[in-house]
Design an enzyme around this catalytic site. Structure first.
Site, short mmCIF file in Angstrom:
data_model
loop_
_atom_site.label_atom_id
_atom_site.label_comp_id
_atom_site.label_asym_id
_atom_site.label_seq_id
_atom_site.Cartn_x
_atom_site.Cartn_y
_atom_site.Cartn_z
N CYS A 33 0.82 -1.21 0.00
CA CYS A 33 0.00 0.00 0.00
C CYS A 33 0.86 1.27 0.00
O CYS A 33 1.57 1.55 0.97
CB CYS A 33 -0.91 -0.03 1.22
N CYS A 36 0.04 3.87 2.72
CA CYS A 36 0.52 3.39 4.03
C CYS A 36 1.98 3.79 4.24
O CYS A 36 2.38 4.23 5.33
CB CYS A 36 0.40 1.87 4.11
#
Length: 322
Positions: A33, A36
């Site tokens: 991600c 993230c």
């Protein structure tokens, strides 16, 4: 990587942290991600500056490695930040939003700094009279208060909902109540019948029962013998309770009551209370010769046990961090 962040290795470790730290902030992330990764340094800065042992704990959960935890909390977007107070979720932030995360965490940090670490007080203002067992939390907010049904309650004391009041009992705070009393008392004798339904199926580990007999009044006593019945559809009559087997019977001793908080921890045979939709608590008698049994608070301790199917994970936020 900040040494202040706890990297969760198991569901048991996570449950333990939720019960041992007043506030837990959790970053649900994935290695694939981009958002993230973009917000990770900011999260590390918050953890480094705001971690307080036993008060505020920052954690990270890798959603690919711990799908059981991810499913339990219905995580469907990356990243998702969850904030827990006293084991209960209070806030959820979906996506890489530093401003929202900063505001949420710093507000809690300020709250924690100004609050006492005493076991009889919590950062949310929700009073609890005894320490929580490792791995379990206060789940009293799962009580369906609209459908409570109590028998033999003195109408001049508080109503059924009084015992689930989240505030500190007035008997401790010595506050002068201008409204209804925040406790219940039995009426014609020392017996009480309490039907307590829940909003879902619970795993009930124990009960915290608080009782403050009125000083100088020998007629007011604490509960002594309790009979518990699980998964009943309605309140039992007193005759009915005597004619059917209870799920568990408990006799409270003087030594069970904490002198400061007036609270007794009632440990249950956990294996018998794994899928509980309601409890009936039959107070068979009070501890003494008094005719009125008083209860100030009841807390339900355990696990909510609710799980939802995990949907497809997606990443949310600024893709520039990829």
């Amino acid at each position: 990587m900040s040494s202040k962040i706890v990297h969760i290795e198991s569901a048991q470790q996570f449950s333990s942290l939720l019960s041992s730290s007043r506030i837990v902030v959790t970053d649900f992330y994935a290695d694939w991600c981009g958002p993230c990764k973009a917000i990770a340094p900011f999260y590390e800065q918050l953890a480094s500056s705001l971690t307080r042992p036993g008060q505020i704990t920052f954690t990270k959960v890798n959603t690919d490695n711990h799908k059981d935890i991810t499913q339990t909390y219905s995580i469907t977007a990356m990243p998702t930040f969850m904030v827990f107070k006293n084991g209960r979720e209070t806030q959820r932030i979906r996506g890489a939003d530093p401003k929202a995360l900063d505001a949420a965490v710093k507000s809690l940090a300020s709250e924690a700094e100004s609050s006492s670490a005493d076991a009889s007080s919590s950062s949310s203002g929700s009073w609890i009279g005894a320490s929580l067992p490792r791995g379990y939390s206060d789940i009293t907010d799962s009580v369906d208060q609209l459908n409570l049904d109590f028998l033999n309650v003195d109408s001049e004391a508080g109503n059924a909902r009084a015992v689930f009041n989240t505030a500190q009992p007035s008997a401790i705070s010595k506050s002068k109540s201008t409204g209804e009393k925040d406790w219940i008392e039995s009426d014609t004798d020392d017996q009480l019948m309490l039907y307590i339904p829940f909003n879902g199926a619970l795993k009930v580990h124990s009960l915290h029962i608080t009782s403050f007999p009125t000083e100088g009044d020998d007629d007011i006593v604490r509960p002594r013998t309790l009979k518990l019945y699980s998964n009943k559809s309605n309140v039992l009559s007193f005759d009915e309770a005597d004619s059917i087997p209870e799920t568990q019977e408990i006799t409270l001793q003087d030594s069970d009551w904490d002198a400061k908080t007036g609270t007794a921890k009632v440990d249950l045979r956990f294996v018998k209370f794994q899928n509980v939709s309601s409890l009936v608590i039959f107070v068979v008698d009070g501890d003494g010769d008094g005719e009125k049994t008083r209860i100030d608070r009841i807390k339900i301790i355990g696990e909510t046990g609710e799980k939802r199917a995990m949907g497809k994970l997606e990443k949310i936020g600024d893709e520039q961090g990829e």
